[in-house]
Design a protein around this motif. Structure first.
Motif, PDB file in Angstrom:
ATOM      1  N   THR A  57     122.540  51.558  61.563  1.00  0.00           N
ATOM      2  CA  THR A  57     122.534  50.387  62.440  1.00  0.00           C
ATOM      3  C   THR A  57     122.716  50.820  63.892  1.00  0.00           C
ATOM      4  O   THR A  57     122.039  50.315  64.786  1.00  0.00           O
ATOM      5  CB  THR A  57     123.634  49.400  62.025  1.00  0.00           C
ATOM      6  OG1 THR A  57     123.432  49.035  60.664  1.00  0.00           O
ATOM      7  CG2 THR A  57     123.607  48.153  62.878  1.00  0.00           C
ATOM      8  N   ILE A  61     119.996  50.181  66.946  1.00  0.00           N
ATOM      9  CA  ILE A  61     120.332  49.508  68.205  1.00  0.00           C
ATOM     10  C   ILE A  61     120.011  50.415  69.389  1.00  0.00           C
ATOM     11  O   ILE A  61     119.425  49.983  70.383  1.00  0.00           O
ATOM     12  CB  ILE A  61     121.807  49.082  68.201  1.00  0.00           C
ATOM     13  CG1 ILE A  61     122.031  47.999  67.137  1.00  0.00           C
ATOM     14  CG2 ILE A  61     122.239  48.584  69.569  1.00  0.00           C
ATOM     15  CD1 ILE A  61     123.476  47.752  66.799  1.00  0.00           C
ATOM     16  N   ARG A  64     116.383  50.663  70.571  1.00  0.00           N
ATOM     17  CA  ARG A  64     115.798  49.499  71.239  1.00  0.00           C
ATOM     18  C   ARG A  64     116.020  49.495  72.750  1.00  0.00           C
ATOM     19  O   ARG A  64     115.591  48.569  73.426  1.00  0.00           O
ATOM     20  CB  ARG A  64     116.370  48.217  70.648  1.00  0.00           C
ATOM     21  CG  ARG A  64     115.936  47.990  69.233  1.00  0.00           C
ATOM     22  CD  ARG A  64     116.426  46.673  68.751  1.00  0.00           C
ATOM     23  NE  ARG A  64     116.084  46.489  67.360  1.00  0.00           N
ATOM     24  CZ  ARG A  64     116.731  45.673  66.562  1.00  0.00           C
ATOM     25  NH1 ARG A  64     117.739  44.966  67.012  1.00  0.00           N
ATOM     26  NH2 ARG A  64     116.369  45.562  65.307  1.00  0.00           N
ATOM     27  N   ARG A  79     124.610  41.003  67.492  1.00  0.00           N
ATOM     28  CA  ARG A  79     124.801  41.202  66.054  1.00  0.00           C
ATOM     29  C   ARG A  79     123.497  41.704  65.464  1.00  0.00           C
ATOM     30  O   ARG A  79     122.421  41.262  65.845  1.00  0.00           O
ATOM     31  CB  ARG A  79     125.160  39.898  65.356  1.00  0.00           C
ATOM     32  CG  ARG A  79     126.577  39.489  65.497  1.00  0.00           C
ATOM     33  CD  ARG A  79     126.847  38.322  64.518  1.00  0.00           C
ATOM     34  NE  ARG A  79     128.243  38.019  64.475  1.00  0.00           N
ATOM     35  CZ  ARG A  79     129.132  38.652  63.720  1.00  0.00           C
ATOM     36  NH1 ARG A  79     128.752  39.612  62.933  1.00  0.00           N
ATOM     37  NH2 ARG A  79     130.397  38.312  63.733  1.00  0.00           N
ATOM     38  N   GLU A  80     123.642  42.594  64.503  1.00  0.00           N
ATOM     39  CA  GLU A  80     122.481  43.138  63.794  1.00  0.00           C
ATOM     40  C   GLU A  80     122.852  43.270  62.323  1.00  0.00           C
ATOM     41  O   GLU A  80     123.690  44.098  61.975  1.00  0.00           O
ATOM     42  CB  GLU A  80     122.098  44.501  64.379  1.00  0.00           C
ATOM     43  CG  GLU A  80     120.914  45.156  63.727  1.00  0.00           C
ATOM     44  CD  GLU A  80     119.623  44.441  64.055  1.00  0.00           C
ATOM     45  OE1 GLU A  80     118.768  44.371  63.147  1.00  0.00           O
ATOM     46  OE2 GLU A  80     119.457  43.958  65.174  1.00  0.00           O
ATOM     47  N   TRP A  85     127.932  44.692  67.721  1.00  0.00           N
ATOM     48  CA  TRP A  85     127.787  45.858  68.568  1.00  0.00           C
ATOM     49  C   TRP A  85     127.957  45.486  70.027  1.00  0.00           C
ATOM     50  O   TRP A  85     127.752  44.340  70.418  1.00  0.00           O
ATOM     51  CB  TRP A  85     126.457  46.559  68.343  1.00  0.00           C
ATOM     52  CG  TRP A  85     125.248  45.720  68.616  1.00  0.00           C
ATOM     53  CD1 TRP A  85     124.599  44.903  67.730  1.00  0.00           C
ATOM     54  CD2 TRP A  85     124.545  45.606  69.856  1.00  0.00           C
ATOM     55  NE1 TRP A  85     123.542  44.291  68.331  1.00  0.00           N
ATOM     56  CE2 TRP A  85     123.481  44.715  69.640  1.00  0.00           C
ATOM     57  CE3 TRP A  85     124.703  46.164  71.110  1.00  0.00           C
ATOM     58  CZ2 TRP A  85     122.593  44.368  70.648  1.00  0.00           C
ATOM     59  CZ3 TRP A  85     123.813  45.829  72.119  1.00  0.00           C
ATOM     60  CH2 TRP A  85     122.765  44.942  71.872  1.00  0.00           C
TER      61      TRP A  85
END
Length: 135
Positions: A57, A61, A64, A79-80, A85
């Motif tokens: 995760t 992030i 990106r 949120r992911e 985060w």
């Protein structure tokens, strides 16, 4: 003489009660140790899976972020897939120590990801950003 032989054979046939209890105790100790080892391995495998998901995760992030030296914001959060985060971007060096002829300025990126179970991973990296006068 036949009575002595038959009585001697009768007393030596099979296990005594004490021998059976000792054997049962040994078997139960070995089984308990094996069960404990299996439980510890299962917990370790679960923790490893959680850590792997947390790191994946964090990598998702971080991937990106704007690419190719594009401007970076100073702070991001979100949120992911249930993971919270937060990302902070700050100058790596001040303007006086930066290389004056370089088209890039290094930026420090601090990423903190928290899993739904509460485990936290913090990553720190550098990213090059174009100087403002080049944009």
């Amino acid at each position: 003489m036949s009575r002595r032989i038959s009585s001697r054979r009768h007393s030596e046939a099979g296990f005594t009660m004490i021998e059976a209890v000792v054997a049962l105790a040994l078997v139960s100790i070995v089984l308990a140790a094996i069960g404990s080892l299996v439980a510890r391995n299962v917990r370790g495998a679960q923790q490893l899976e959680q850590h792997t998901a947390l790191m994946q995760t964090a990598r998702l992030i971080a991937s990106r972020l704007p690419q190719g030296g594009q401007p970076l914001p100073t702070e991001l959060a979100g949120r992911e897939a249930g993971y919270r985060w937060q990302m902070r971007i700050s100058p790596f060096v001040d303007d006086e120590t930066a290389i004056p002829d370089s088209p890039f300025i290094p930026r420090r990126i601090e990423l903190r990801v928290q899993s739904p179970t509460g485990a936290i991973v913090s990553l720190e990296t550098l990213r090059l950003q174009y100087r403002e006068e080049r944009q």
